[in-house]
Design a protein around this motif. Structure first.
Motif, short mmCIF file in Angstrom:
data_model
loop_
_atom_site.label_atom_id
_atom_site.label_comp_id
_atom_site.label_asym_id
_atom_site.label_seq_id
_atom_site.Cartn_x
_atom_site.Cartn_y
_atom_site.Cartn_z
N GLY A 1 -8.98 1.40 -5.60
CA GLY A 1 -8.48 0.22 -6.30
C GLY A 1 -8.79 0.34 -7.79
O GLY A 1 -9.95 0.23 -8.20
N GLU B 1 -2.18 -12.35 -2.00
CA GLU B 1 -3.49 -12.84 -1.58
C GLU B 1 -3.92 -13.94 -2.52
O GLU B 1 -3.34 -14.11 -3.59
CB GLU B 1 -4.52 -11.70 -1.67
N THR C 1 0.36 4.38 1.82
CA THR C 1 0.34 5.34 2.94
C THR C 1 1.66 5.36 3.73
O THR C 1 2.19 6.44 4.02
CB THR C 1 -0.84 5.03 3.88
N GLN D 1 -3.26 1.42 -7.27
CA GLN D 1 -4.07 2.33 -6.44
C GLN D 1 -3.82 3.78 -6.85
O GLN D 1 -2.72 4.16 -7.24
CB GLN D 1 -3.67 2.20 -4.96
N TYR E 1 -3.21 1.35 11.55
CA TYR E 1 -2.89 2.75 11.85
C TYR E 1 -4.08 3.69 12.02
O TYR E 1 -3.93 4.84 12.39
CB TYR E 1 -1.91 3.35 10.83
N TYR E 2 -5.30 3.18 11.76
CA TYR E 2 -6.44 4.10 11.77
C TYR E 2 -6.84 4.57 13.17
O TYR E 2 -6.78 3.82 14.14
CB TYR E 2 -7.65 3.46 11.10
N PHE F 1 -6.14 -9.14 -7.00
CA PHE F 1 -4.91 -9.48 -7.71
C PHE F 1 -3.73 -9.41 -6.76
O PHE F 1 -3.84 -8.88 -5.67
CB PHE F 1 -4.70 -8.50 -8.88
N GLY G 1 -6.51 9.96 4.72
CA GLY G 1 -6.36 9.69 3.28
C GLY G 1 -7.20 8.53 2.83
O GLY G 1 -7.98 7.96 3.62
N PHE G 2 -7.05 8.19 1.57
CA PHE G 2 -7.78 7.04 1.03
C PHE G 2 -7.04 6.51 -0.19
O PHE G 2 -6.16 7.18 -0.74
CB PHE G 2 -9.22 7.42 0.62
N GLY H 1 -11.57 -9.52 -9.12
CA GLY H 1 -11.35 -8.23 -8.45
C GLY H 1 -10.23 -8.23 -7.42
O GLY H 1 -9.99 -7.22 -6.77
N GLU I 1 0.88 -1.18 0.00
CA GLU I 1 0.00 0.00 0.00
C GLU I 1 0.91 1.22 0.00
O GLU I 1 2.14 1.09 0.16
CB GLU I 1 -0.91 0.01 1.23
N ARG J 1 0.31 -7.61 -3.07
CA ARG J 1 -0.13 -8.39 -1.89
C ARG J 1 -0.29 -9.84 -2.33
O ARG J 1 -0.99 -10.10 -3.32
CB ARG J 1 -1.47 -7.88 -1.34
N ALA K 1 -15.22 -3.48 -2.28
CA ALA K 1 -14.70 -2.16 -1.91
C ALA K 1 -13.91 -1.58 -3.08
O ALA K 1 -12.93 -2.17 -3.52
CB ALA K 1 -13.81 -2.26 -0.69
N ARG L 1 -11.20 -2.03 8.76
CA ARG L 1 -10.32 -1.72 7.66
C ARG L 1 -8.94 -2.37 7.62
O ARG L 1 -8.06 -1.87 6.96
CB ARG L 1 -10.17 -0.20 7.51
N GLU M 1 -3.41 11.62 0.35
CA GLU M 1 -3.20 11.82 1.79
C GLU M 1 -3.17 13.32 2.10
O GLU M 1 -2.55 14.08 1.37
CB GLU M 1 -1.86 11.20 2.25
#
Ligand code: HAM
Length: 417
Positions: A306, A114, A83, A126, A261-262, A121, A302-303, A119, A81, A112, A279, A257, A130
């Motif tokens: 995808g 995964e 951030t 991204q 860190y949130y 990968f 931030g956000f 949807g 990611e 990642r 999402a 989420r 921020e």
């Protein structure tokens, strides 16, 4: 041996690129009016940057990172990611000295490991934004409206904003304790990972994909009830901004989420058009991360969007209009060919898309090639035309031909259609 892309990785072919460009340019235009500046960051970072920021117990850090050791034995990872890297750069280059509220965006690939599915990968992209240095709810609303506006500008309106607050270091510990007690009582029905998490980081049980654990967290105490006055007030003010601007949202108490860190606000834009990977964007406030990574005590929010998922939503929309060459120069004979090579180069300098034949073929096959490329006009030049300084310009749509002064070709091409 036949080579192919790795599982979970994919090529983006030229006929798909149109929507990618459309998405990127919509984002760039919008970021400009919200005052965001672009930052480009490395793909490889120290593993510890991610494990400290995102959290050791998260799926991303504990299971999904592509990590390697360099020749000095240091552990490096492909970024999962953006951030953490933006925060690292914010501290490293003291970006807070350049602006009171630095706003940064970046666009690029993330990695990642995964289980790939529709949807989802292993390499995905991204668009990440921020905003630093402001702790009030107005910047939460600003960020959320920015994310919503991006989708609106692409004609994607059927997304639902999910909203939650995770509290702060003041009120979260009490919720954590309550959740821990709740989970301990149900330990026998949790998977082994969640039995451990319920001790070390109970919020992470919400991310578990096992059916049994999912059923249990549905009954978990609602975090909103544990917010301190300041967090509650922040959340109410944010909701007010959204309501006044006419943005509908649903409260989603399970929205923790997947990243440690949130603090306070978390949000996600969800769709029901993409199956389980619903999402398309997610984000939230992370007021403690800059100081956790050794920087000043600056709040941030931030956000990230995808991109593959947005492209999938865009695919149902109208076809993207691909650009076509403005001009194809069909040269007959060696002298004309040499002269046309230079014209093509000069015309390209004026921004036109100019094509030519590369292999000295006859007029018929050059016209065929121009047709296949979809060229708007063809300039036909032979030895005779060269001496007179004129050429024949053929409009490929109307099939009309006219004699034109070669020097004047840019004007003759007129407006692009
Ligand atoms: P995230 O929710 O992990 O948040 O990812 C953001 C978005 O990236 C997701 O909503 C989804 O659309 C997309 N995405 C995530 N994983 C995959 C995957 N394996 N395949 C395809 N798309 C995927 C973050 O990354 C945070 N850094 C967002 C943020 C920025 N929070 C504050 N600032």
């Amino acid at each position: 041996m036949k080579f192919a892309t790795l599982k979970g990785f994919k090529d983006i072919l030229p006929d798909e690129v149109g929507n990618w460009q459309k998405l990127e340019s919509a984002a760039r235009n919008l970021f400009k009016s919200f005052g965001f500046l672009e930052i480009k960051l490395p793909i490889l970072e120290m593993t510890e940057l991610f494990s400290r920021s995102i959290g050791q117990e998260t799926d991303i850090v504990s299971k999904e990172m592509y990590s390697l050791k360099d020749s000095k034995g240091r552990s490096l990872s492909l970024r999962p990611e953006a951030t953490a890297s933006v925060v690292r750069a914010y501290i490293e280059h003291r970006l807070f000295e350049k602006s009171p509220v630095p706003k940064l965006f970046s666009i690029g690939p993330m990695f990642r490991h995964e289980r790939p599915q529709k949807g989802r990968f292993r390499q995905f992209h991204q668009i990440n934004a921020e905003l630093f240095g402001d702790q009030g709810p107005k910047s939460d609303a600003d960020i959320i409206i920015l994310a919503m506006s991006l989708f609106e500008s692409l004609g994607l309106k059927d997304l639902m904003l999910n909203l939650n607050s995770l509290g702060c270091p003041e009120c979260r510990p009490q919720f954590r304790e309550e959740l821990k007690n709740f989970l301990t009582l149900r330990k026998d029905s949790l998977c082994s990972d969640c039995v451990r998490r319920s001790e070390t980081n109970p919020l992470r049980v919400f991310d578990c994909k096992m059916e049994g654990c999912k059923e249990i967290v549905v009954e978990a105490p609602p975090i909103i009830e544990y917010l301190c006055d300041e967090c509650r007030n922040h959340f109410e003010l944010l909701k007010g901004y959204l309501q006044r601007y006419g943005i509908p949202f649903v409260l989603n108490q399970r929205l923790v989420r997947g990243l440690d860190y949130y603090t306070r606000t978390t949000f996600e834009l969800q769709t029901d058009r993409l199956g389980t990977q619903n999402a398309v964007a997610g984000g939230g406030r992370y007021d403690g991360l800059v100081s956790l990574l050794g920087g000043p005590d600056h709040p941030a929010i931030g956000f990230a969007v995808g991109m593959e998922r947005v492209i999938a939503l865009m695919e149902g929309q109208e076809e993207f209009e691909y650009e076509k060459p403005d001009l194809f120069i069909a040269a007959i004979g060696e002298t004309a060919e040499k002269a046309s090579f230079n014209w093509a180069m000069d015309l390209r300098k004026s921004g036109l898309w100019v094509e030519m034949d590369y292999s000295s073929r006859g007029l018929k096959s050059q016209m065929k090639k121009a047709g296949r490329l979809g060229a708007r006009k063809v300039l036909i030049v032979g030895e005779d035309e060269l001496t007179s300084g004129k050429g024949i310009l053929r409009d490929m749509a109307t099939r009309k031909q006219e004699e034109v002064q070669i020097e004047d070709i840019v004007n003759n091409l007129g407006q692009r259609t």
